[in-house]
Design a protein around this motif. Structure first.
Motif, mmCIF file in Angstrom:
data_model
loop_
_atom_site.group_PDB
_atom_site.id
_atom_site.type_symbol
_atom_site.label_atom_id
_atom_site.label_comp_id
_atom_site.label_asym_id
_atom_site.label_seq_id
_atom_site.Cartn_x
_atom_site.Cartn_y
_atom_site.Cartn_z
ATOM 1 N N ALA A 192 48.547 37.203 35.980
ATOM 2 C CA ALA A 192 48.044 38.528 36.765
ATOM 3 C C ALA A 192 46.266 38.664 36.527
ATOM 4 C CB ALA A 192 48.994 39.899 36.208
ATOM 5 N N GLN A 193 46.194 39.090 37.659
ATOM 6 C CA GLN A 193 44.684 39.771 37.455
ATOM 7 C C GLN A 193 44.207 41.110 36.918
ATOM 8 O OE1 GLN A 193 42.068 37.601 37.600
ATOM 9 N NE2 GLN A 193 43.653 36.123 38.433
ATOM 10 N N THR A 194 43.857 41.336 35.849
ATOM 11 C CA THR A 194 43.493 42.773 34.585
ATOM 12 C C THR A 194 42.261 42.952 34.563
ATOM 13 O OG1 THR A 194 43.355 41.398 32.658
ATOM 14 C CG2 THR A 194 45.371 42.533 33.758
ATOM 15 N N GLY A 195 41.979 44.537 35.017
ATOM 16 C CA GLY A 195 40.045 44.891 34.719
ATOM 17 C C GLY A 195 40.645 46.660 35.824
ATOM 18 N N ALA A 196 39.435 46.859 35.586
ATOM 19 C CA ALA A 196 39.225 47.885 36.022
ATOM 20 C C ALA A 196 37.990 47.434 37.378
ATOM 21 C CB ALA A 196 38.465 48.542 34.721
ATOM 22 N N LEU A 197 37.708 48.670 37.957
ATOM 23 C CA LEU A 197 37.365 48.340 39.319
ATOM 24 C C LEU A 197 35.980 49.106 38.534
ATOM 25 C CD1 LEU A 197 39.588 49.427 42.455
ATOM 26 C CD2 LEU A 197 38.854 47.231 41.874
ATOM 27 N N PRO A 198 34.550 48.529 38.939
ATOM 28 C CA PRO A 198 34.069 49.454 38.342
ATOM 29 C C PRO A 198 32.910 50.534 39.560
ATOM 30 C CG PRO A 198 33.126 47.373 40.449
ATOM 31 C CD PRO A 198 34.381 47.686 40.276
ATOM 32 N N GLN A 199 32.162 52.023 38.765
ATOM 33 C CA GLN A 199 32.485 52.589 39.449
ATOM 34 C C GLN A 199 30.935 53.064 40.160
ATOM 35 O OE1 GLN A 199 33.963 55.781 38.332
ATOM 36 N NE2 GLN A 199 35.192 54.315 37.440
ATOM 37 N N ILE A 200 31.463 53.292 41.274
ATOM 38 C CA ILE A 200 30.730 53.493 42.161
ATOM 39 C C ILE A 200 29.472 54.299 42.091
ATOM 40 C CG2 ILE A 200 30.024 52.705 44.911
ATOM 41 C CD1 ILE A 200 32.805 52.010 45.408
ATOM 42 N N PRO A 201 28.121 54.280 42.425
ATOM 43 C CA PRO A 201 27.862 55.346 41.887
ATOM 44 C C PRO A 201 27.318 55.951 43.390
ATOM 45 C CG PRO A 201 26.037 53.674 41.930
ATOM 46 C CD PRO A 201 27.227 53.457 42.401
ATOM 47 N N PRO A 202 27.073 57.491 43.749
ATOM 48 C CA PRO A 202 27.287 58.695 44.765
ATOM 49 C C PRO A 202 25.602 57.997 45.500
ATOM 50 C CG PRO A 202 26.441 60.061 42.948
ATOM 51 C CD PRO A 202 26.618 58.995 42.443
#
Length: 156
Positions: free
Chosen positions: A126-136
């Motif tokens: 399974a792939q784990t991790g967090a999505l990167p934050q997108i700046p406004p």
């Protein structure tokens, strides 16, 4: 202009997995046979094991390995897969004798002759991790965040 473009052009990079093409002249044994050399006795190749003809695509086994209905999805000789119930004839005198969570056992006849087990490949990790934050984006309105009024402001 032609020579300027020709001299300024950069060659494309070769991928790391690329390998050079080598012309194959032929096998030395073929050259000896062609020139009339002594013939080597060909040994009969052993037939592939019977289990190599079958491929397990999926299994629906009874819970806990107990008795009950079960089905295996098998592909024979690269043909489209077919569903076979537990105890049914797969081909000729081969029957589906047992099912487990990720495997199926195929054997000869109901007497339990020679058998082999087909297994499903292990599932991918399974792939784990967090999505990167997108700046406004510049000039964009700030994101709406609902806020609750304080408890004392709510009248009962």
């Amino acid at each position: 202009m032609f020579w300027t473009l020709r001299l300024a052009a950069q060659p494309l990079a070769v991928p790391a997995h690329a390998s050079p093409v080598v012309a194959q002249v032929g096998s030395p044994a073929a050259v000896v046979r062609m020139l009339g050399g002594p013939k080597r006795e060909e040994q009969a190749a052993a037939p592939p094991p019977e289990s190599s003809r079958f491929r397990l695509i999926g299994v629906m086994a009874p819970a806990g390995g107990g008795s009950g209905p079960g089905v295996a999805l098998l592909s024979i000789d690269g043909k489209p897969p077919k569903a076979f119930a537990l105890g049914s004839t797969v081909e000729g005198d081969l029957t589906l004798q047992g099912l487990a969570q990720r495997s199926a056992t195929i054997g000869r006849g109901a007497a339990g002759g020679s058998s082999f087990t087909l297994e499903l490949p292990p599932p991918p990790i399974a792939q784990t991790g967090a999505l990167p934050q997108i700046p406004p984006a510049e000039g964009a309105a700030p994101a709406f965040t609902p806020q609750m009024p304080p408890p004392e402001a709510i009248q009962q």
